[in-house]
Every structure is written in C-alpha cells, then in structure tokens.
Write an enzyme that holds these catalytic residues in place. Structure first.
Site, PDB file in Angstrom:
ATOM      1  N   TRP A   1       0.840  -1.204   0.000  1.00 37.66           N
ATOM      2  CA  TRP A   1       0.000   0.000   0.000  1.00 37.66           C
ATOM      3  C   TRP A   1       0.872   1.251   0.000  1.00 37.66           C
ATOM      4  CZ3 TRP A   1      -0.335   4.105   3.410  1.00 37.66           C
ATOM      5  CH2 TRP A   1      -1.415   4.966   3.241  1.00 37.66           C
ATOM      6  N   HIS A   2       2.025   1.179   0.655  1.00 35.49           N
ATOM      7  CA  HIS A   2       2.867   2.357   0.794  1.00 35.49           C
ATOM      8  C   HIS A   2       3.581   2.755  -0.488  1.00 35.49           C
ATOM      9  CE1 HIS A   2       2.238   1.764   5.109  1.00 35.49           C
ATOM     10  NE2 HIS A   2       2.619   3.011   5.250  1.00 35.49           N
ATOM     11  N   GLY A   3       3.734   1.837  -1.414  1.00 37.92           N
ATOM     12  CA  GLY A   3       4.382   2.231  -2.645  1.00 37.92           C
ATOM     13  C   GLY A   3       4.732   1.061  -3.537  1.00 37.92           C
TER      14      GLY A   3
END
Length: 430
Positions: free
Chosen positions: A280-282
């Site tokens: 989700w963060h990248g």
C-alpha cells in the site's frame, strides 16, 4: 472540491466518477439486500475501486517486474498518480463493505457521500476516516467552543511537529543517507541517522494527522486518533496498535478475519495483511519487504503468546521494540535494494565500516538539543503534564499555558516557513 482541483485539475473528475460509481453501488446493495445480486454488486464495485488504485499506482511496477522475468520488453508506462488516491480509495472500500455487511445505513444523497470522500482536511494524506465514524455528524453536527479550541491546538501542534521538528530532522537524514557516502558511514553514524529518520517520519505524519483531526474538529467532525505515542510500545503488536491506526484497523477489519476460499485461514490472512500493508505504501520491493518484516515479528509474538511476552523485563522489551522498529524504518527509507543491503551491513559493521566516524560525531554534537527534544516529545510528556495540572484543579494555568504554547509554536513555524522551499508531507507520495 476546489481545494482538490487546485492540485489536481484533471483527476478531480476521477474522484467524482469514483464516488458516483460507489454511490450507485451502495444503492444497489441496499436494494438487493441479502441476495446474490448484492454480493455481485459488491464484488464489481470492489474490482472497480481496487482496479483504479492498481492502474494508477502499480502499473509501472508490474510491467517492470514482468519484463524482468520474461523475454518480452514492454514499454513501461509513466502514469501520474492522483493525489490521495490510496486514502480515498480505502475510504470508499470501507463504505461499500460496511454497507454490504449492514454496519451502516446506505447514504442516499450523492452530495453527502461526495462530501465524505472529498473532505479536504484528510483527503490527501489521511487518516483513513471510516464512514461509520462520521455517519451521524454528516447531518447532526454541533460545533462547540471546546471543539474550536481543541481543533486550533491540534493544528498548531501538528504544524510544529512538521516544521520545527520533522523538517530539521530531515536535514540530518539527507546529509548521511541521501547525499553522503553511505558505504563509508560508521556503525554509530548509521544507527544515529536511522533513529533520526524514524522520528522524522513520526513527527511528519503524526503532525499531518494532528492538522487533519484539528480541522475536522473545527467543522464539527470527530475523527479517530491515528497515532498514540508508538515509540513507548513494548512489542511490535502494541506498536502497530499505536502507529498509523487507521490503516492498521482497516486491514484488521477488512482482511485479517475475512474468509478466504470459504473459511478464515490464519497464516494466509496474516501474510496478506502485511503484504498489503507494505505494498500500500508504494510500488517498490522495499515496501513489500518492510511489510513482511513486521508481519514476521507479529507472527513470532503471536506464537510466543501475549502472557509470555509480558513477562519480559520492561527495559528489555523497550530495547527489543526500538531495535526492530528502527531497522524497519531503514528498510522503509531505501527504495534502492543495493543501498538497502549496504545499510543493513552498516548496522553491524559488515561493510568494513568503522565503529564511529568524525563527521557523524560532530553532527550528533551540533544537533544534540534537537535530538534530545525530539526523543522527549516522542513520549507522552505534555499530556502527562497537562493531566497532572488538571488533577490539582489548575485549569486556568493549563489553559493559559496551552494558549502560550500554541502562539509560540505557530509563530516559530511561520518564521521558519517564510524562506522555506516546498516541504511536502512524507505521506503525500502514498
């Protein structure tokens, strides 16, 4: 909508379109309640929402990795990612799933659903606000002087965290991790820098969350807390109950206990939660590694059991938690896996790097007060002081002290911002 369009003049229509699709989806779920049609509508809506997120955020990453493992050489697309898409997509998903599970009433006003998704205080970088949290306040808001006062305080404190602390801590991190020679950085210098980075991320993101929560309070919305002094935790499970709470609870409620292939699968669900938390963060492998890294420690702690973990001496528990968390932030920082390997080697001197170095020690001395103040403010010192004063009925002193602190922090932040270049919040990129 004007606020969002100011930064995203084109993608604002994507936001409106996404809300419209989910608005219709919610109405159809309610119409076909408890039937296979409702399940089908829910599935189609989720595919649409997740599909948008994957297309804009992960297409380039997926094509790059496909090219790496196949003889095909597809052109890698460079797709501009709409601001805040990770956050507003998760809010929409939570709305649809809660509608399907009957936890909330379907919103029959398109304008009110649009307001919930596009609410500017938390639109671009969270926290992820569940519809259930503000469902009643959409139509029945009462704004009190206490709300406005608390809102202003949260905004001032959040601004101070970002401008006074996070921005200055970032200068130290850039000196050693970004522009410096990482391979020659000493063991002490590496640990010092990654500890500083952990505090930078905390003050940066919790500062944004404070501003968002404060703005919400001024408008009569009471958002849930997103951080509760995570560095005082004694284990990794507790850390994730205090860090980025809105994301952690999202995956807990919508993925950890959801049946997969007919039933809940303990280890597969846990793996999916932490894989998704990282991804989700990248769109980089280091984020996936980072998520699975924390997932591994959560699994170990669950295997050992809470009772056995609590028997660990508090000092030892804090040291264990700090080391694991700090190393995790190093994994989070280095998107280049080669540099990540160098960083991990530096921590224990495997790269032939010295134990200490002159430049690091000079930097530590020059920034001693910033470091000490940051460490202290990572702890619940101010709430404890405020609680102690109130316990002695010194409410006037507490109020006056808070007002003076607000003015001082706001004034200092404004001075520091006058000649500053663009300093975006870290989580805007997600």
């Amino acid at each position: 909508m004007i606020f969002y369009a100011w930064g995203e003049p084109v993608w604002v229509f994507l936001l409106i379109g996404s809300v419209t699709v989910n608005y219709v989806g919610g109405l159809l779920i309610d119409k076909f309640r408890d039937t296979k049609k409702a399940t089908a509508v829910t599935a189609c809506t989720l595919v649409f929402d997740i599909g948008l997120l994957v297309f804009f955020k992960y297409t380039g990453f997926l094509v790059e990795n496909f090219n790496a493992i196949s003889p095909v050489d597809l052109p890698v697309p460079h797709i501009e990612m709409p601001i805040g898409i990770s956050f507003f997509t998760f809010q929409i998903i939570s709305y649809i799933l809660d509608c399907y599970w009957g936890k909330i009433k379907v919103q029959r006003s398109w304008y009110k659903l649009l307001m919930y998704i596009s609410m500017f205080p938390q639109l671009v970088a969270g926290p992820i606000v569940r519809y259930a949290v503000i469902e009643n306040e959409i139509d029945n808001r009462v704004i009190t002087s206490a709300d406005v006062s608390e809102g202003i305080t949260r905004i001032c404190m959040g601004l101070g965290k970002k401008v006074i602390l996070a921005n200055n801590l970032s200068t130290i991190v850039d000196t050693f991790f970004k522009t410096g020679d990482l391979a020659s950085l000493s063991v002490v210098g590496t640990w010092y820098t990654v500890i500083v980075y952990a505090m930078q991320v905390y003050f940066d993101f919790s500062g944004y969350s404070d501003i968002a929560i404060g703005l919400g309070r001024i408008f009569g919305f009471h958002f849930d807390e997103n951080f509760r002094y995570p560095f005082v935790s004694k284990n990794i499970t507790e850390f994730w109950q205090r860090w980025h709470i809105s994301l952690g609870t999202f995956f807990r409620d919508y993925l950890l206990y959801v049946p997969i292939f007919g039933k809940r699968r303990k280890y597969l669900n846990l793996f999916l939660v932490w894989f998704c938390t990282g991804f989700w963060h990248g769109a980089n492998w280091n984020y996936i590694i980072w998520g699975l890294y924390f997932g591994l420690f959560i699994l170990i702690e669950r295997t050992i059991g809470n009772k056995n973990i609590r028997k660990m001496p508090k000092a030892v528990a804090h040291i264990y938690n700090t080391i694991v968390v700090v190393v995790g932030f190093g994994i989070f920082y280095f998107t280049d896996l080669g540099k990540l390997g160098t960083f991990l080697g530096n921590l224990v001197g495997l790269n032939g790097n010295s134990f200490t170095d002159k430049i690091s020690m000079q930097n530590m001395t020059a920034n001693a007060w910033l470091f000490i103040v940051s460490v202290v403010l990572c702890m619940p010192v101010i709430p404890a002081l405020k609680k102690k004063l109130e316990s002695k009925n010194l409410y006037l002193a507490t109020s006056v002290g808070q007002t003076v602190l607000n003015v001082a922090v706001f004034a200092l932040s404004s001075i520091l911002l006058v000649n500053a270049t663009n300093n975006p919040f870290i989580y805007w990129q997600f």
